[in-house]
Scaffold this active site. Structure first.
Site, PDB file in Angstrom:
ATOM      1  N   HIS A   1      -9.255  11.088  -5.669  1.00 23.97           N
ATOM      2  CA  HIS A   1      -8.100  10.711  -4.861  1.00 23.97           C
ATOM      3  C   HIS A   1      -8.468   9.879  -3.630  1.00 23.97           C
ATOM      4  O   HIS A   1      -7.578   9.493  -2.871  1.00 23.97           O
ATOM      5  CB  HIS A   1      -7.346  11.966  -4.427  1.00 23.97           C
ATOM      6  CG  HIS A   1      -6.891  12.817  -5.572  1.00 23.97           C
ATOM      7  ND1 HIS A   1      -6.024  12.356  -6.545  1.00 23.97           N
ATOM      8  CD2 HIS A   1      -7.183  14.108  -5.910  1.00 23.97           C
ATOM      9  CE1 HIS A   1      -5.803  13.314  -7.428  1.00 23.97           C
ATOM     10  NE2 HIS A   1      -6.497  14.383  -7.061  1.00 23.97           N
TER      11      HIS A   1
ATOM     12  N   PRO B   1       3.299  14.130   7.356  1.00 18.85           N
ATOM     13  CA  PRO B   1       2.769  14.241   8.722  1.00 18.85           C
ATOM     14  C   PRO B   1       3.698  13.542   9.704  1.00 18.85           C
ATOM     15  O   PRO B   1       4.203  12.445   9.435  1.00 18.85           O
ATOM     16  CB  PRO B   1       1.417  13.538   8.620  1.00 18.85           C
ATOM     17  CG  PRO B   1       1.019  13.683   7.189  1.00 18.85           C
ATOM     18  CD  PRO B   1       2.309  13.589   6.412  1.00 18.85           C
ATOM     19  N   GLU B   2       3.927  14.198  10.834  1.00 20.87           N
ATOM     20  CA  GLU B   2       4.841  13.667  11.839  1.00 20.87           C
ATOM     21  C   GLU B   2       4.057  13.267  13.085  1.00 20.87           C
ATOM     22  O   GLU B   2       2.830  13.107  13.034  1.00 20.87           O
ATOM     23  CB  GLU B   2       5.912  14.715  12.143  1.00 20.87           C
ATOM     24  CG  GLU B   2       6.699  15.139  10.903  1.00 20.87           C
ATOM     25  CD  GLU B   2       7.730  16.221  11.174  1.00 20.87           C
ATOM     26  OE1 GLU B   2       8.259  16.274  12.302  1.00 20.87           O
ATOM     27  OE2 GLU B   2       8.015  17.021  10.264  1.00 20.87           O
TER      28      GLU B   2
ATOM     29  N   ARG C   1      17.508  17.297   2.903  1.00 18.47           N
ATOM     30  CA  ARG C   1      16.306  17.946   3.418  1.00 18.47           C
ATOM     31  C   ARG C   1      16.584  19.420   3.692  1.00 18.47           C
ATOM     32  O   ARG C   1      17.643  19.767   4.224  1.00 18.47           O
ATOM     33  CB  ARG C   1      15.833  17.271   4.719  1.00 18.47           C
ATOM     34  CG  ARG C   1      15.637  15.769   4.634  1.00 18.47           C
ATOM     35  CD  ARG C   1      14.535  15.376   3.681  1.00 18.47           C
ATOM     36  NE  ARG C   1      13.241  15.867   4.118  1.00 18.47           N
ATOM     37  CZ  ARG C   1      12.462  15.215   4.991  1.00 18.47           C
ATOM     38  NH1 ARG C   1      12.872  14.078   5.535  1.00 18.47           N
ATOM     39  NH2 ARG C   1      11.287  15.702   5.309  1.00 18.47           N
TER      40      ARG C   1
ATOM     41  N   LYS D   1       4.996   7.862  13.232  1.00 19.37           N
ATOM     42  CA  LYS D   1       4.160   8.649  12.329  1.00 19.37           C
ATOM     43  C   LYS D   1       2.962   7.848  11.812  1.00 19.37           C
ATOM     44  O   LYS D   1       2.211   8.350  10.966  1.00 19.37           O
ATOM     45  CB  LYS D   1       4.995   9.121  11.132  1.00 19.37           C
ATOM     46  CG  LYS D   1       6.218   9.941  11.492  1.00 19.37           C
ATOM     47  CD  LYS D   1       7.017  10.282  10.243  1.00 19.37           C
ATOM     48  CE  LYS D   1       8.300  11.027  10.583  1.00 19.37           C
ATOM     49  NZ  LYS D   1       9.087  11.347   9.365  1.00 19.37           N
TER      50      LYS D   1
END
Length: 276
Positions: free
Chosen positions: A94, A4-5, A264, A60
């Site tokens: 989780h 997530p950014e 990346r 972030k």
């Protein structure tokens, strides 16, 4: 796997803020002690009885402030999720942390499949000294065009690599750097010192537009990301290059390419983003 950014963290903060700001913590359940970084479990449990006064973002990361002048930092990393769920709704294996509130049937849960995310607590007054906050660059949406352009003075590296550096700009990652470079018409391998002031101006405008649109559409749900209410974002439906290898460019109809840059996957259109 995508982290997530800025738009995703901002969306989580906005969706949670109106629901938990001002709430009193009734109980905290920690199911995985290794979730805590540089923080003892006792420091977390002392938040029982604290009132939440703000939830905000830096880069972030998500920051939750209490009335005890302490801040709880949440870093989602790759698969972390911070969301509200009904108390009676069972969580899965989780779920690593649950925060319950007085007089509320919703609880705040931190869920993380891959266990890369973490939480830490610190005195709010020390925010600028705490890792990794002390190494973050400026917020992209807080910069003027001139301030943004000035960041590139003396830089000699590939533009994609630089945009990924959190000490240069806080909050950009693989998805949005690719989308911003495409909108600006700049090849991800261009060296920063080769970019003209006009090109940097285009890059700045593209950054503001892409981030604003991504926040408007509540982030990009490629895999694990959900907002603070457990809902998916929809910006993935508006991506122009990211994840579209081999598909036709929306501008020129030529195929989108993928290339590894700083380990990346980078997506771009060679025609719309010429190399020189």
């Amino acid at each position: 796997m995508t982290m997530p950014e800025l738009p995703e963290a901002e969306t989580i903060c906005r969706s949670l803020r109106r629901r938990i700001k001002g709430k009193l913590i009734k109980d905290i359940k920690l199911f995985w002690p290794f979730l805590l970084k540089d923080t003892e479990p006792e420091a977390l449990l002392k938040w029982v009885g604290a009132r939440l006064v703000q939830i905000r973002r830096r880069g972030k990361m998500i920051l939750i402030d209490s009335d005890r002048q302490e801040t709880l930092l949440v870093h989602l990393k790759m698969t972390g999720q911070l969301y509200l769920a009904p108390v009676e709704e069972p969580g899965d294996k989780h779920v690593r942390l649950i925060i319950e509130f007085e007089g509320d049937n919703l609880e705040l849960r931190f869920r993380d499949v891959r266990k890369f995310g973490y939480i830490k607590i610190f005195d709010t007054s020390r925010e600028n000294l705490v890792e990794p906050l002390n190494r973050l660059g400026p917020e992209p949406l807080d910069l003027s065009a001139d301030e943004f352009i000035s960041l590139f003075q003396g830089r000699k590296e590939r533009i994609k690599s630089l945009l990924l550096r959190q000490d240069f700009l806080a909050g950009l990652g693989n998805i949005y750097s690719d989308e911003i470079l495409f909108r600006a018409g700049i090849n991800p391998e261009r060296l920063t010192h080769s970019l003209s002031r006009q090109e940097l101006g285009r890059l700045y405008r593209a950054m503001i537009i892409v981030l604003a649109q991504a926040i408007k559409y509540r982030g990009t749900s490629v895999r694990d990301y959900r907002d603070g209410l457990g809902e998916a974002g929809s910006f993935q439906n508006h991506l122009r290059v990211y994840g579209r290898e081999g598909e036709s460019c929306y501008r020129c109809r030529r195929p989108i390419k993928r290339k590894k840059i700083v380990s990346r996957s980078t997506y771009f259109c060679p025609h719309c983003q010429p190399s020189g």
